[in-house]
Write a protein that holds these residues in place. Structure first.
Motif, mmCIF file in Angstrom:
data_model
loop_
_atom_site.group_PDB
_atom_site.id
_atom_site.type_symbol
_atom_site.label_atom_id
_atom_site.label_comp_id
_atom_site.label_asym_id
_atom_site.label_seq_id
_atom_site.Cartn_x
_atom_site.Cartn_y
_atom_site.Cartn_z
ATOM 1 N N PRO A 108 0.809 -1.228 0.000
ATOM 2 C CA PRO A 108 0.000 0.000 0.000
ATOM 3 C C PRO A 108 0.839 1.273 0.000
ATOM 4 O O PRO A 108 0.464 2.273 -0.625
ATOM 5 N N ASP A 109 1.977 1.245 0.689
ATOM 6 C CA ASP A 109 2.836 2.433 0.725
ATOM 7 C C ASP A 109 3.328 2.814 -0.662
ATOM 8 O O ASP A 109 3.509 3.995 -0.971
ATOM 9 N N ARG A 110 3.514 1.825 -1.524
ATOM 10 C CA ARG A 110 3.952 2.102 -2.891
ATOM 11 C C ARG A 110 2.832 2.762 -3.694
ATOM 12 O O ARG A 110 3.081 3.626 -4.537
ATOM 13 N N LEU A 111 1.593 2.360 -3.441
ATOM 14 C CA LEU A 111 0.454 2.981 -4.108
ATOM 15 C C LEU A 111 0.349 4.445 -3.688
ATOM 16 O O LEU A 111 0.128 5.329 -4.524
ATOM 17 N N ILE A 112 0.551 4.701 -2.414
ATOM 18 C CA ILE A 112 0.533 6.080 -1.906
ATOM 19 C C ILE A 112 1.659 6.883 -2.548
ATOM 20 O O ILE A 112 1.456 8.024 -2.996
ATOM 21 N N GLN A 113 2.841 6.289 -2.611
ATOM 22 C CA GLN A 113 3.992 6.961 -3.219
ATOM 23 C C GLN A 113 3.716 7.286 -4.687
ATOM 24 O O GLN A 113 4.031 8.390 -5.152
ATOM 25 N N LEU A 114 3.122 6.357 -5.392
ATOM 26 C CA LEU A 114 2.787 6.555 -6.799
ATOM 27 C C LEU A 114 1.781 7.692 -6.960
ATOM 28 O O LEU A 114 1.985 8.614 -7.756
ATOM 29 N N ARG A 115 0.706 7.644 -6.183
ATOM 30 C CA ARG A 115 -0.331 8.679 -6.265
ATOM 31 C C ARG A 115 0.242 10.046 -5.928
ATOM 32 O O ARG A 115 -0.027 11.038 -6.606
ATOM 33 N N ILE A 134 -12.965 2.896 -9.896
ATOM 34 C CA ILE A 134 -13.372 2.143 -8.707
ATOM 35 C C ILE A 134 -13.898 3.150 -7.687
ATOM 36 O O ILE A 134 -13.671 4.357 -7.810
ATOM 37 N N SER A 135 -14.566 2.655 -6.665
ATOM 38 C CA SER A 135 -15.084 3.567 -5.654
ATOM 39 C C SER A 135 -13.951 4.137 -4.813
ATOM 40 O O SER A 135 -12.896 3.512 -4.657
ATOM 41 N N ALA A 136 -14.194 5.323 -4.288
ATOM 42 C CA ALA A 136 -13.206 5.955 -3.417
ATOM 43 C C ALA A 136 -12.964 5.090 -2.182
ATOM 44 O O ALA A 136 -11.848 5.026 -1.670
ATOM 45 N N MET A 137 -13.999 4.408 -1.714
ATOM 46 C CA MET A 137 -13.873 3.542 -0.547
ATOM 47 C C MET A 137 -12.935 2.371 -0.841
ATOM 48 O O MET A 137 -12.053 2.051 -0.039
ATOM 49 N N THR A 138 -13.111 1.738 -1.998
ATOM 50 C CA THR A 138 -12.242 0.622 -2.374
ATOM 51 C C THR A 138 -10.805 1.096 -2.498
ATOM 52 O O THR A 138 -9.893 0.457 -1.969
ATOM 53 N N TYR A 139 -10.611 2.234 -3.167
ATOM 54 C CA TYR A 139 -9.258 2.758 -3.317
ATOM 55 C C TYR A 139 -8.640 3.058 -1.951
ATOM 56 O O TYR A 139 -7.489 2.720 -1.695
ATOM 57 N N TYR A 165 -7.353 0.023 -0.340
ATOM 58 C CA TYR A 165 -6.077 -0.411 -0.917
ATOM 59 C C TYR A 165 -4.925 0.339 -0.258
ATOM 60 O O TYR A 165 -3.924 -0.254 0.131
ATOM 61 N N GLU A 166 -5.080 1.660 -0.138
ATOM 62 C CA GLU A 166 -3.999 2.468 0.439
ATOM 63 C C GLU A 166 -3.787 2.182 1.921
ATOM 64 O O GLU A 166 -2.671 2.266 2.409
ATOM 65 N N LYS A 167 -4.856 1.861 2.637
ATOM 66 C CA LYS A 167 -4.739 1.576 4.073
ATOM 67 C C LYS A 167 -4.271 0.148 4.338
ATOM 68 O O LYS A 167 -3.969 -0.207 5.475
ATOM 69 N N GLY A 168 -4.250 -0.678 3.303
ATOM 70 C CA GLY A 168 -3.856 -2.067 3.467
ATOM 71 C C GLY A 168 -4.969 -2.924 4.041
ATOM 72 O O GLY A 168 -4.735 -4.054 4.463
ATOM 73 N N GLU A 169 -6.189 -2.399 4.035
ATOM 74 C CA GLU A 169 -7.333 -3.156 4.546
ATOM 75 C C GLU A 169 -7.838 -4.169 3.526
ATOM 76 O O GLU A 169 -8.538 -5.114 3.882
ATOM 77 N N ARG A 170 -7.480 -3.938 2.278
ATOM 78 C CA ARG A 170 -7.903 -4.840 1.208
ATOM 79 C C ARG A 170 -6.777 -4.914 0.192
ATOM 80 O O ARG A 170 -6.193 -3.908 -0.185
ATOM 81 N N GLU A 171 -6.449 -6.132 -0.244
ATOM 82 C CA GLU A 171 -5.397 -6.307 -1.240
ATOM 83 C C GLU A 171 -6.025 -6.518 -2.611
ATOM 84 O O GLU A 171 -6.861 -7.411 -2.782
#
Length: 115
Positions: A5-12, A28-33, A36-42
């Motif tokens: 998830p940290d890499r997704l944050i870095q990319l964004r 995708i929904s903002a909730m799903t995204y 992903y960033e919080k690592g709650e869902r892969e």
């Protein structure tokens, strides 16, 4: 491999876009995204591939197996860019034309860098 998830944050962050904009671009929904960033869902591998394609980054970067963010390939769609697709197809089939066009492109790049 585990999604980072940290890499997704870095990319964004490198793209200077909000979470909402990232979600919109990925369709995708903002909730799903956010999950992903919080690592709650892969995200699934196909989803990570899609993220990499849309954001033009390296899949291995998102999994943490590479520190190189930029992708090492470009996807050219025949339906979205028929002329470019045809050019690349020609380059793959005709090495003489490929060499001549690459020499021309190198010269254009040199001229552009000189100003």
């Amino acid at each position: 491999m585990k999604f980072r998830p940290d890499r997704l944050i870095q990319l964004r962050t490198s793209m200077n876009i909000s979470k909402a904009e990232a979600a919109r671009q990925l369709n995708i929904s903002a909730m799903t995204y956010g999950r992903y960033e919080k690592g709650e869902r892969e995200p699934s591998y196909p989803s990570v591939s899609y993220i990499a394609q849309i954001f033009h980054c390296n899949i291995d970067f998102l999994y943490g197996t590479s520190d190189v963010m930029n992708c090492d390939y470009i996807v050219i769609s025949r339906s979205e860019s028929p002329e470019l697709y045809s050019l690349v197809e020609t380059l793959q089939q005709n090495h003489d034309i490929k060499d001549r066009i690459l020499a021309y492109a190198r010269e254009l790049n040199r001229k552009e860098k000189r100003g």
